[in-house]
Design a protein around this motif. Structure first.
Motif, PDB file in Angstrom:
ATOM      1  N   LEU A  44      24.588  28.648   7.945  1.00  0.00           N
ATOM      2  CA  LEU A  44      24.376  27.223   8.208  1.00  0.00           C
ATOM      3  C   LEU A  44      23.807  27.001   9.612  1.00  0.00           C
ATOM      4  O   LEU A  44      22.970  26.126   9.826  1.00  0.00           O
ATOM      5  CB  LEU A  44      25.684  26.460   8.033  1.00  0.00           C
ATOM      6  CG  LEU A  44      26.125  26.263   6.576  1.00  0.00           C
ATOM      7  CD1 LEU A  44      27.596  25.852   6.507  1.00  0.00           C
ATOM      8  CD2 LEU A  44      25.251  25.211   5.895  1.00  0.00           C
ATOM      9  N   ARG A  90      20.516  24.912  10.071  1.00  0.00           N
ATOM     10  CA  ARG A  90      20.631  23.545  10.589  1.00  0.00           C
ATOM     11  C   ARG A  90      20.965  23.452  12.069  1.00  0.00           C
ATOM     12  O   ARG A  90      21.093  22.359  12.609  1.00  0.00           O
ATOM     13  CB  ARG A  90      21.706  22.792   9.800  1.00  0.00           C
ATOM     14  CG  ARG A  90      21.484  22.791   8.295  1.00  0.00           C
ATOM     15  CD  ARG A  90      22.548  21.988   7.609  1.00  0.00           C
ATOM     16  NE  ARG A  90      22.563  22.214   6.180  1.00  0.00           N
ATOM     17  CZ  ARG A  90      23.488  21.716   5.372  1.00  0.00           C
ATOM     18  NH1 ARG A  90      24.461  20.962   5.860  1.00  0.00           N
ATOM     19  NH2 ARG A  90      23.440  21.976   4.069  1.00  0.00           N
ATOM     20  N   TRP A 143      26.284  20.942  10.581  1.00  0.00           N
ATOM     21  CA  TRP A 143      27.045  21.304   9.392  1.00  0.00           C
ATOM     22  C   TRP A 143      28.535  21.086   9.644  1.00  0.00           C
ATOM     23  O   TRP A 143      28.954  20.874  10.774  1.00  0.00           O
ATOM     24  CB  TRP A 143      26.772  22.770   9.019  1.00  0.00           C
ATOM     25  CG  TRP A 143      27.010  23.708  10.150  1.00  0.00           C
ATOM     26  CD1 TRP A 143      26.146  24.024  11.162  1.00  0.00           C
ATOM     27  CD2 TRP A 143      28.221  24.423  10.441  1.00  0.00           C
ATOM     28  NE1 TRP A 143      26.722  24.885  12.055  1.00  0.00           N
ATOM     29  CE2 TRP A 143      28.006  25.155  11.635  1.00  0.00           C
ATOM     30  CE3 TRP A 143      29.458  24.524   9.811  1.00  0.00           C
ATOM     31  CZ2 TRP A 143      28.972  25.969  12.208  1.00  0.00           C
ATOM     32  CZ3 TRP A 143      30.429  25.342  10.378  1.00  0.00           C
ATOM     33  CH2 TRP A 143      30.189  26.049  11.550  1.00  0.00           C
ATOM     34  N   GLU A 188      31.276  21.948   4.365  1.00  0.00           N
ATOM     35  CA  GLU A 188      30.076  22.574   3.813  1.00  0.00           C
ATOM     36  C   GLU A 188      30.196  24.090   3.786  1.00  0.00           C
ATOM     37  O   GLU A 188      29.742  24.736   2.833  1.00  0.00           O
ATOM     38  CB  GLU A 188      28.859  22.154   4.638  1.00  0.00           C
ATOM     39  CG  GLU A 188      28.447  20.708   4.435  1.00  0.00           C
ATOM     40  CD  GLU A 188      27.292  20.322   5.329  1.00  0.00           C
ATOM     41  OE1 GLU A 188      26.163  20.183   4.817  1.00  0.00           O
ATOM     42  OE2 GLU A 188      27.523  20.172   6.551  1.00  0.00           O
TER      43      GLU A 188
END
Length: 246
Positions: A22, A26, A31, A35
């Motif tokens: 993640l 991102r 995040w 998630e």
């Protein structure tokens, strides 16, 4: 890591893997723990058994990344030491330190999102455990140079911060796209130039009338505490080596 692809007892590692994915997708802040949990196919409540919060997951991930970096830098130094020296030439005493600088730059440029995660203040904490810590790898190399006489004893105190500053600065400039190099050879030569110029400056510096100012990181303060020594804490705004507070 795909949903549900973790083995019994390895949920903690699976969550760390998911968080690292993640971060690459991102960035450090884009995040949530929910998630990361969904990515491995478990509920947030299951994740809370291992990490009390997203911050706790980020700290654990930073510790793992820094440990990997420490291993990588130490291995780069050892490979440089094992490289063959042409007949009739003397081994360059800076070869290990140059390899460390190049290793740090390559790591940052190859994985910029992950590098930015650990560059961030607070990514790790006073209780973090990182082994081998990149700071300790750099310290060992500078101690080695001092023992060889390639770094004056008077310049050794705090030299790790002097050396790290330009290498880290170059890494940030590169991953932010503020400077560019033409190819891999130019990349490595720029790293070497920074290291040689910095060591040359250290070898020629004149000591102040008093001692050089003490520089601290959370890692060095923790080590001092573990050794039973007292040390002044870092004030607000002080830099942290590799921004690794552990």
């Amino acid at each position: 890591m795909a949903k549900g692809r973790y083995h019994h007892g390895d949920l903690r590692a699976a969550l760390l893997d998911a968080a690292e994915e993640l971060v690459r997708e991102r960035g450090a802040d884009g995040w949530s723990l929910r998630e990361a949990s969904a990515r491995v196919g478990v509920s947030p409540s299951a994740a809370y058994h291992h990490f009390a919060s997203r911050d706790a997951l980020v700290r654990a991930l930073s510790e793992r990344i820094l440990s990997r970096l420490g291993v990588r830098l130490a291995a780069a130094c050892d490979r440089a030491a094992e490289s063959l020296v042409p007949v009739g030439e003397t081994a360059d005493p800076l070869r290990r330190l140059i390899a460390l600088g190049r290793g740090y730059l390559h790591w940052a440029v190859e994985d910029p999102a992950v590098a930015r995660l650990v560059f961030g203040a607070g990514a790790t904490g006073p209780d973090s455990r990182v082994s081998p810590h990149p700071h300790d790898v750099l310290t060992a190399e500078l101690d080695r140079l001092a023992e060889l006489g390639a770094l004056p004893a008077a310049s050794r105190p705090g030299a790790e911060f002097v050396v790290w500053a330009p290498i880290h600065g170059l890494a940030v400039l590169l991953i932010d796209g503020l400077i560019r190099v033409d190819d891999a050879r130019a990349f490595d030569l720029q790293a070497e130039r920074v290291i040689r110029a910095t060591l040359n400056g250290l070898c020629q510096e004149s000591a102040p009338s008093g001692d050089w100012p003490a520089v601290h990181t959370t890692h060095t303060d923790r080590r001092r505490s573990h050794l039973g020594q007292e040390g002044e804490q870092v004030g607000p705004g002080a830099g942290d080596l590799f921004r690794q507070a552990e």
